[in-house]
Design a protein around this motif. Structure first.
Motif, PDB file in Angstrom:
ATOM      1  N   MET A   1       0.450  -0.938  -0.015  1.00  0.00           N
ATOM      2  CA  MET A   1      -0.304   0.040  -0.388  1.00  0.00           C
ATOM      3  C   MET A   1       0.426   1.167   0.177  1.00  0.00           C
ATOM      4  O   MET A   1       0.458   2.032  -0.858  1.00  0.00           O
ATOM      5  N   PHE A   2       1.658   1.186   0.553  1.00  0.00           N
ATOM      6  CA  PHE A   2       2.435   2.474   1.167  1.00  0.00           C
ATOM      7  C   PHE A   2       3.923   2.393   0.323  1.00  0.00           C
ATOM      8  O   PHE A   2       4.846   2.983   0.255  1.00  0.00           O
ATOM      9  N   PHE A   3       4.189   0.978  -1.043  1.00  0.00           N
ATOM     10  CA  PHE A   3       5.476   0.902  -1.847  1.00  0.00           C
ATOM     11  C   PHE A   3       6.416   0.617  -1.216  1.00  0.00           C
ATOM     12  O   PHE A   3       7.769   1.172  -0.963  1.00  0.00           O
ATOM     13  N   ALA A   4       6.538  -0.213   0.593  1.00  0.00           N
ATOM     14  CA  ALA A   4       7.351  -0.465   1.466  1.00  0.00           C
ATOM     15  C   ALA A   4       7.717  -1.864   1.099  1.00  0.00           C
ATOM     16  O   ALA A   4       8.558  -1.826   2.561  1.00  0.00           O
ATOM     17  N   HIS A   5       7.446  -2.140   0.625  1.00  0.00           N
ATOM     18  CA  HIS A   5       8.062  -4.006   1.071  1.00  0.00           C
ATOM     19  C   HIS A   5       9.353  -4.269   0.769  1.00  0.00           C
ATOM     20  O   HIS A   5       9.652  -3.702  -0.419  1.00  0.00           O
ATOM     21  N   ARG A   6      10.073  -4.443   1.293  1.00  0.00           N
ATOM     22  CA  ARG A   6      11.548  -5.198   1.751  1.00  0.00           C
ATOM     23  C   ARG A   6      12.087  -6.722   1.227  1.00  0.00           C
ATOM     24  O   ARG A   6      12.344  -6.611   0.187  1.00  0.00           O
ATOM     25  N   GLU A   7      10.378  -6.900   0.440  1.00  0.00           N
ATOM     26  CA  GLU A   7      10.819  -8.942  -0.033  1.00  0.00           C
ATOM     27  C   GLU A   7      11.152  -8.295  -1.575  1.00  0.00           C
ATOM     28  O   GLU A   7      10.168  -7.652  -2.184  1.00  0.00           O
ATOM     29  N   ASN A   8      12.399  -8.683  -2.341  1.00  0.00           N
ATOM     30  CA  ASN A   8      12.165  -8.929  -3.206  1.00  0.00           C
ATOM     31  C   ASN A   8      11.536  -9.668  -4.464  1.00  0.00           C
ATOM     32  O   ASN A   8      11.705 -11.278  -4.134  1.00  0.00           O
ATOM     33  N   THR A   9      11.465  -9.362  -5.366  1.00  0.00           N
ATOM     34  CA  THR A   9      10.294 -10.557  -6.301  1.00  0.00           C
ATOM     35  C   THR A   9      11.443 -11.082  -7.576  1.00  0.00           C
ATOM     36  O   THR A   9      11.997 -10.570  -8.024  1.00  0.00           O
ATOM     37  N   LEU A  10      12.071 -12.770  -7.153  1.00  0.00           N
ATOM     38  CA  LEU A  10      12.422 -13.024  -8.214  1.00  0.00           C
ATOM     39  C   LEU A  10      12.092 -14.016  -9.255  1.00  0.00           C
ATOM     40  O   LEU A  10      12.941 -13.553 -10.622  1.00  0.00           O
TER      41      LEU A  10
END
Length: 1098
Positions: free
Chosen positions: A641-650
């Motif tokens: 929602m805040f574009f603050a996700h720390r996980e990277n998508t591979l």
């Protein structure tokens, strides 16, 4: 004379007894001796000889009689004779002549042209059973009333409908009918009124004059109709006196521009039968007339060329009645000919109801009944032939079929055809004969005429009505208002009234191309607003010509009057007191509806779960203990929602899903921010009433302006009890009632029309507001009586006022520009609902679904190739091999979940190792040739063999029931030159192919054909190898290969085995099958056609 008649009848009866006669039905020939026919058969003709119609009819009748008597194919041996009677334009003399004609024992009567005489004589012929072929066009002459009445010209009923179509085509709504006050005139105009009513038009005035009217009477009549509004005149008079009528109109200036004259068929009858006269044609310029339509033909041209040489001709030309008369005589002749052929006799008998009274000189007993008149009537009705006027045939009402008229326009020195009318397709520029060959089409868009030249030599369509200079001015009712006098109020000026509505009306009147004298009459007592329904009803009842004011256009009102185009938009709204509300600590929940919050939350979790599924196998950040993974899903979901996700998508699929979701989140965040800003910053005014629905559901009183249609609307349409309605009579009461409220004796809200409400809110400095939406849509217009042409012209003028900006300038002059907000800012109006965003959610959900499907397919394909055991034990026994093979396919759901949970790198590494092991195993077994018979035979001790390039030989010994059986096995590999050596004296041929390679199966046919050249008796066996690898293929691939292998086995007449040497599947069965076949041993082979299992087919 009586004796002679009796003798003739007696002889005729006798001849009918002894003369042989054969009457055959249908299409067979009819044979009757000429002796059964009378030598002379008579029919009568009743016409006014010295008249426009009679002067054309009588020569045509005599010519037709001569033509019939000269034609040997009709009435052979019988002479047709006509007895004429001149009615002398007198109803009395015509009736006497008709009775005298009946005394002469005629079999048919033709005529009369007069409707009055036709009515009387129809009773006589009904009694005497003599068919009457009439030229009277009166629509009320009906075959239902007069059985023996037939009309051999076109019925005026159709002519009146043709005129109605003309009036409708040019858009006129009112006409004046000028006619002779006799049977034909009255009845024809009566039908015209009915026809016009169907077109929403009418006869505004019926101007009748007596048959013997003087020129002074006609002059007075024309003067009176010239004072009326309508300028469309329908002239239905006698042809003998009609031209003098137009001469008087010319002198009165009524043949000039703006007038419309439509004449019935009498005018073409006059002009067609007389030489053109310049003075006459000058008088008739611009007149439109109707003429009986008769199609052009060679017969018609021949008749026209003979006219001047005919007997008794009084004129050099003839009209359409001459053609109908000629056809009528031929109708009589043909009917009599068929009558005699069918055995008809001309006999008369006394009518017992006709007796001479004592001293009477009328001699009614001389009128005798035609015995077979009914039979002749039936033959006449059924006749069908083509004459000068076209097809002669009668409809069920005994009128001629295909009624049609030419539409003519008097121009210059002649008549110009501008179109045609038929009851088949209405008005058209195409002749009716052509239209009869096409489907009927009377739609408005299909009605066409050429341009007419109207009086005054103009092609512009006349308006059809005017306000005469000496006419009465329009009586216009104006509501005497007490409230909102800006719209209309009393004034001391010349007009007596002024206001916004008055200025709009005057501006529209000024745009008309003609003057409209009018006078305003105040409606009401000035103490309270009048009832607008009463004003409209009085206009409809002709108490007033129109009503001008703030009159709302409603459904009930449009049923009784005509309204102009609305000059102001209107509709009912609710006015209520409002108060300012303070911001709530929970205001941050208000931008979204509950449904929107719920769907958004569900999608956050759904997208997070989808990304976890796609990333779990390859991304270490999405792995760990179940608790850790659950926390990761929730954290990742809501952190986006805040574009603050720390996980990277591979994974590629995970990134695609995330791109769609972040776009949705961006839109939701922006919309939420904008809505919340509006809620917190814009002034919020609330009311206990949210709109009309909440007002009706509450028990509070409702205010309604005095005289407004809203009072009846709330009661009749919304079913509000009368006890809840309060009449508001002034603007001061408006304010006090709203301020007091329901508890203080006032009202909860006021329901009124939008223009009043806008003016009220402006005058009250916007301390009240409208709530809810405008719940009715209407407008204000000027009311006129039904079918008033002024309503149409004023509507056009109002549109011009709107387009040139004059309507807005009048509005700004009278009504304030200080507009209040029409709606209070309710939170519900700014809340965002799911309906605005469901498209985004569908796109995002679709992307997630596609990614999941791709992921599941890829994982399942890997799982099919995955082997959970690191090593596979080699199985030599059939049963153990079978159980091992089943274990390869029966993997549990737990195994699948375990496989999904494994890391992607581990799976890929394991599959790579498996592929490497398979390659090594293939390399190690190359010496024993897994696809060759060596693997199936084995190398037992003491067995020998040899091999050469492309050809291998080995021996195999089996023990069967204590007997030792030795086999010499030859294997051919690739080189077909060894086939003769291997196949010679062989008892069986094994054709082997790889089940995992369809190309090896395709080569079987060519090998079989080569082998059969050298051995025709060996047992063929088709063997599919590597079944263990074949079982790992997708089911649809297994099904395709199995179906093709069975088809090949059937073509080779061979037994099919699916086998595996690695697992000893069906190997022993092959040799047992061959042994049993060779020695005819009893051994049953179980057939197996199940896909996924080793197939045996024979």
């Amino acid at each position: 004379m009586d004796a002679q008649v009796k003798t003739r009848v007696f002889l005729l009866l006798v001849s009918c007894i002894w003369v042989p006669m054969t009457v055959l039905g249908g299409t067979e020939n009819v044979t009757v001796s000429s002796l059964s026919r009378p030598k002379v058969v008579k029919f009568g003709a009743l016409f006014t000889v010295n008249s426009v119609i009679g002067s054309s009819v009588m020569p045509a009748i005599l010519a037709a009689v001569d033509d019939v008597n000269a034609d040997s194919t009709v009435l052979s041996g019988t002479k047709l004779d006509v007895i004429t009677q001149d009615t002398n334009c007198s109803g009395f003399i015509g009736t006497i002549d008709a009775l005298q004609l009946m005394e002469k024992e005629v079999v048919v009567a033709v005529g009369p042209q007069s409707s009055g005489i036709a009515h009387v004589i129809s009773h006589v012929v009904n009694e005497l059973r003599v068919p009457l072929l009439s030229f009277a066009t009166d629509p009320t002459l009906s075959s239902l009333q007069y059985q023996y009445f037939l009309r051999t010209v076109t019925n005026d009923y159709f002519q009146m409908y043709a005129i109605a179509d003309l009036v409708d085509y040019y858009g006129w709504k009112e006409v004046i009918a000028i006619f002779v006050d006799d049977d034909n005139g009255r009845n024809g105009i009566s039908v015209l009124g009915d026809a016009l009513a169907k077109k929403r038009a009418k006869i505004s005035y019926k101007a009748a004059f007596s048959p013997g009217a003087t020129m002074s009477d006609i002059d007075d009549l024309l003067v009176s109709v010239n004072l009326m509004e309508a300028r469309v005149y329908i002239v239905h008079v006698n042809p003998d006196t009609g031209l003098s009528f137009f001469s008087k109109a010319k002198k009165l200036g009524m043949m000039s521009s703006g007038y419309v004259w439509i004449a019935t068929d009498w005018l073409p009858s006059v002009l067609d039968s007389s030489d053109s006269n310049k003075d006459t044609m000058d008088v008739l310029q611009g007149v439109v007339a109707l003429r009986h339509h008769t199609p052009d033909s060679d017969k018609k041209k021949t008749f026209a060329s003979r006219w001047k040489n005919l007997k008794s001709t009084q004129t050099s030309r003839f009209n359409s009645y001459a053609l109908y008369a000629y056809d009528t005589v031929w109708l009589v002749a043909r009917a009599l000919d068929l009558f005699f052929k069918n055995g008809g006799n001309v006999t008369f008998s006394d009518d017992p109801s006709l007796r001479d009274t004592n001293g009477s000189a009328l001699k009614l007993s001389s009128l005798r009944v035609f015995d077979q008149g009914q039979k002749l009537l039936q033959i006449l009705v059924g006749m069908n032939f083509t004459g000068l006027t076209g097809q002669i045939q009668f409809d069920p009402q005994k009128d001629l079929i295909h009624p049609a008229y030419d539409v003519l326009n008097v121009v210059g020195t002649g008549l110009r055809t501008i179109g045609y009318w038929s009851n088949y397709s209405g008005l058209s520029v195409i002749t009716p004969e052509v239209l009869y060959t096409k489907p009927a089409n009377t739609s408005t868009s299909n009605q066409h005429l050429y341009n007419a030249i109207w009086p005054g030599e103009t092609i512009k369509r006349p308006r059809g009505w005017v306000f005469p200079n000496n006419g009465k001015p329009l009586r216009i009712a104006v509501p005497f208002r007490v409230t909102f006098e800006e719209f209309v109020k009393k004034d001391k000026g010349p007009a007596g009234v002024k206001g916004y509505c008055i200025d709009v009306f005057e501006a529209a009147i000024d745009l008309l191309a003609y003057p409209v004298p009018h006078v305003y009459i105040l409606y009401g007592d000035g103490k309270r607003n009048p009832s607008f329904n009463s004003i409209v009803n009085d206009v409809a009842q002709n108490k007033y010509d129109a009503a001008v004011g703030d009159i709302a256009i409603t459904t009930n009102r449009t049923r009784i009057v005509d309204f102009t185009q609305p000059y102001m938009e209107s509709g009912l709204v609710v006015v209520a007191p409002v108060k300012e509300t303070k911001s709530s600590p929970w205001a941050f929940f208000k931008p979204f509806t509950i449904q929107m919050w719920g769907v958004t939350g569900v999608f956050f979790l759904f997208v997070g779960s989808v990304v976890w599924i796609l990333e779990h196998r390859m991304n270490p950040e999405f792995r760990g203990t179940p608790r850790k993974q659950l926390i990761t899903v929730f954290w990742f979901s809501f952190s986006t929602m805040f574009f603050a996700h720390r996980e990277n998508t591979l994974s590629t699929l995970g990134r695609c899903v995330l791109i769609f979701w972040l776009f949705v989140v961006l839109i939701i965040n922006s919309s939420y921010t904008a809505s919340l800003t509006s809620i917190l910053t814009v002034q919020k005014l609330t009311s206990g009433i949210a709109g009309i629905d909440s007002l009706i559901s509450s028990p509070d009183p409702i205010g309604v302006q005095d005289g407004s249609f809203a009072y009846n609307y709330l009661i009749d349409e919304l079913h509000v009890p009368k006890s809840r309605l309060r009449i508001i009579k002034s603007e001061a009461e408006y304010v006090s009632a709203l301020q007091q409220g329901p508890k203080g004796g006032g009202v909860a809200a006021i329901v009124d029309e939008l223009p009043y409400v806008e003016l009220f809110l402006s005058n009250s400095k916007c301390i009240f507001r409208t709530v809810g939406q405008e719940f009715t849509k209407s407008g204000w217009g000027f009311a006129f009586q039904r079918d008033s042409p002024l309503a149409i012209d004023l509507s056009t003028a109002i549109l011009q006022l709107s387009e040139n900006g004059e309507l807005q300038r009048i509005h700004d002059k009278w009504l304030s520009n200080n507009e209040c907000s029409s709606q209070n800012n309710q939170v519900d109006d700014t809340r965002l609902s799911l309906s605005s965003f469901w498209g985004l959610y569908v796109i995002c959900g679709g992307a997630c679904a596609v990614a999941l499907v791709v992921f599941i397919c890829r994982v399942y394909c890997q799982f099919l190739r995955y082997d959970p055991e690191t090593e596979e034990p080699e199985i030599s026994e059939p049963e153990s091999a079978r159980s091992s093979r089943r274990s390869l396919r029966s993997r549990s759901f737990k195994d699948l979940m375990g496989f999904v949970d494994k890391r992607e790198a581990e799976i890929k590494d394991m599959l790579k190792r498996k592929n490497s092991d398979n390659k090594k195993q293939i390399s190690h077994s190359s010496d024993v040739q897994q696809n060759s018979p060596t693997k199936y035979v084995g190398k037992e001790k003491g067995e020998e063999g040899f091999s050469t390039t492309g050809l291998n030989h080995m021996d195999k010994t089996l023990c069967v029931s204590g007997a030792r059986i030795s086999y010499n096995i030859w294997e051919v590999e690739g080189d077909v030159s060894h086939i003769p050596v291997a196949c010679k004296d062989s008892v069986a041929m094994l054709f082997m192919f790889d089940l995992t390679s369809r190309c090896t199966l395709n080569s079987v046919i060519s090998w079989y054909q080569q082998a059969r050249k050298w051995n025709q008796t060996a047992i063929p066996v088709l063997i599919g190898t590597k079944f263990d690898d074949f079982a790992q293929l997708p089911l649809h691939v297994q099904w395709t290969i199995a179906l093709q292998a069975r088809a090949y086995a059937k073509a080779l007449n061979a037994t099919l085995f699916f086998s595996s040497s690695a697992y000893n599947i069906n190997v022993n069965k092959i040799f047992k099958f061959i042994t049993a076949k060779i020695f005819n041993l009893p051994w049953t082979l179980e057939r197996n056609l199940t896909i996924g299992e080793p197939i045996i087919d024979y």
